[in-house]
Design a protein around this motif. Structure first.
Motif, mmCIF file in Angstrom:
data_model
loop_
_atom_site.group_PDB
_atom_site.id
_atom_site.type_symbol
_atom_site.label_atom_id
_atom_site.label_comp_id
_atom_site.label_asym_id
_atom_site.label_seq_id
_atom_site.Cartn_x
_atom_site.Cartn_y
_atom_site.Cartn_z
ATOM 1 N N ARG A 85 69.754 61.545 114.604
ATOM 2 C CA ARG A 85 68.538 61.977 115.192
ATOM 3 C C ARG A 85 67.435 61.084 114.750
ATOM 4 O O ARG A 85 67.545 60.340 113.763
ATOM 5 C CB ARG A 85 68.110 63.310 114.288
ATOM 6 N N ILE A 86 66.421 61.009 115.632
ATOM 7 C CA ILE A 86 65.295 60.130 115.396
ATOM 8 C C ILE A 86 64.278 60.912 114.536
ATOM 9 O O ILE A 86 63.878 61.898 115.119
ATOM 10 C CB ILE A 86 64.650 59.750 116.984
ATOM 11 N N SER A 87 63.843 60.136 113.748
ATOM 12 C CA SER A 87 62.850 60.680 112.730
ATOM 13 C C SER A 87 61.531 60.391 112.981
ATOM 14 O O SER A 87 61.365 58.951 112.992
ATOM 15 C CB SER A 87 63.118 60.502 111.132
ATOM 16 N N GLU A 88 60.549 61.165 113.575
ATOM 17 C CA GLU A 88 59.037 60.572 113.520
ATOM 18 C C GLU A 88 58.196 61.132 112.313
ATOM 19 O O GLU A 88 58.008 62.482 112.705
ATOM 20 C CB GLU A 88 58.528 60.914 114.863
ATOM 21 N N ASN A 89 57.820 60.416 111.591
ATOM 22 C CA ASN A 89 57.007 61.016 110.375
ATOM 23 C C ASN A 89 57.643 62.026 109.613
ATOM 24 O O ASN A 89 57.126 63.010 109.263
ATOM 25 C CB ASN A 89 55.677 61.265 111.014
ATOM 26 N N GLY A 90 59.115 61.841 109.514
ATOM 27 C CA GLY A 90 59.820 63.097 108.856
ATOM 28 C C GLY A 90 60.073 64.289 109.329
ATOM 29 O O GLY A 90 60.413 65.091 109.226
ATOM 30 N N ARG A 91 59.680 64.186 110.894
ATOM 31 C CA ARG A 91 59.941 65.572 111.660
ATOM 32 C C ARG A 91 60.901 64.879 112.999
ATOM 33 O O ARG A 91 61.122 63.793 113.307
ATOM 34 C CB ARG A 91 58.947 66.027 112.540
#
Ligand code: MG
Length: 356
Positions: free
Chosen positions: A122-128
């Motif tokens: 999964r790609i994490s963007e700022n922990g989300r």
């Protein structure tokens, strides 16, 4: 035809100590890595980039500020037409894999071993959650990576800021041609975290003890008092399973048995509490830089019936060794009325331990 460049200049940030100088058996991780390449026809020389303890038959080159800068320095010392670049922290690479990569490099100019990715990506963007990475189109890349030397050198010269690349496959693929993936190996793991070393340093030990039943003595097993008309004849309290356990611990750290450590003609050990002797044994285990991972104890007795006390014995061993009860197993068995134990004249115990 091939020179080997072994990257051994990394700072072990994630492990917190110098993993390359840790021992696997009697040799260091790095020595084992080097040995994996010895004796392979068509390998001309082995170049280690970094500053470890000297290894015979190996050329050493000073490392650079990043992995790729180090590899570049090693590359400039390579004289053969082809090179293999390998992580110093991958000591378990097999000859089969090395030769597969060599064959791939000879055929395609650049070959890199890889494994499929098992975890979902999964790609994490700022922990989300920031989207899905397609697992089927991703592979996990290993070393050794094999290349035609001149092409890889050219790629390194064109690459610019070497610190921005994580491995040779990236540089080669960008500036020469996409390298070809060959099948990697699960066993070829890179030692990165302390637990990667635990399995490597595991030590097993086993112990056995037997005592004759006697009148007028309390029966103690695993430090637990068991109501019975007999106890066990011994210089100490006769706790056979703890004796077996102590011998297992001592054998795992290569020490002599409790008969040598606590001689039965020494008045200090008369009626000695085996739990206290175990404390001394554990002091020696810690001195050997080992810790108990798991314990399995089997008591062999026709009588008394031990099943009501098994759990208590298990918890007591866990407490004595200061480990979690789920790492301790205690079992009891009879000998089907056979032999001296079957005739209820004696009780035996055996123990197996794994230390890390
Ligand atoms: Mg004994």
């Amino acid at each position: 035809m091939f020179d080997v460049i072994i990257a051994a200049n990394g700072v072990s940030n994630r492990i917190g100590f110098d993993k390359l100088s840790c021992n696997i058996g009697k040799i260091t991780v790095l020595q084992r890595t080097v040995n994996a390449f010895r004796g392979i026809p068509d390998i001309d020389k082995i170049i280690v980039v970094g500053d470890p303890a000297p290894i015979e038959g190996v050329e050493f080159v000073k490392g650079g500020a990043s992995r790729e800068e180090s590899v570049f320095r090693g590359l400039q010392e390579a004289k053969s037409d082809y090179v293999l670049v390998h992580d110093g922290a991958r000591p378990f690479v097999s000859r089969v894999l090395i030769e597969r990569v060599m064959q791939g490099a000879l055929t395609y100019g650049g070959a890199v071993p890889c494994l499929p990715v098992n975890d979902s990506l999964r790609i994490s963007e700022n922990g989300r959650y920031g989207g899905k990475a397609e697992r089927s189109s991703c592979v996990a890349v290993q070393t050794p990576q094999g290349f035609e030397t001149e092409s890889l050198l050219r790629a390194f010269r064109e690459a610019g800021e070497l610190a921005s690349y994580t491995d040779e496959s990236e540089i080669y693929s960008r500036f020469v041609a996409p390298c070809v993936f060959v099948e990697g190996e699960q066993e070829n793991k890179k030692i990165t975290y302390p637990y990667d070393l635990f399995g490597l340093n595991a030590r097993a030990g086993c112990g056995f003890d037997v005592h004759r039943f006697t009148e007028g003595k309390e029966l103690k097993l695993c430090g637990v008092t068991i109501p019975y008309e007999y106890g066990l004849l011994a210089h100490s309290d006769g706790d056979a399973p703890l004796h077996a356990l102590m011998d297992a611990l001592l054998s795992a750290v290569g020490e002599r048995d409790i008969g040598v450590l606590f001689p039965d003609d020494d008045p200090r050990y008369e009626n000695a509490d085996s739990a206290l002797l175990l404390e001394e044994v554990m002091r020696r285990v810690r001195q050997a830089n080992a810790a108990v991972n798991s314990v399995s104890v089997t008591v062999i007795a026709q009588a008394p019936r031990l099943s009501p006390y098994i759990e208590k014995m298990r918890l007591n061993i866990a407490a004595l060794l200061d480990i979690s009860p789920d790492k301790v197993a205690v079992a009891a068995t009879t000998t089907e009325n056979l032999g001296l134990i079957g005739e209820k004249k004696a009780l035996a115990a055996m123990a197996t331990v794994v230390l890390v």
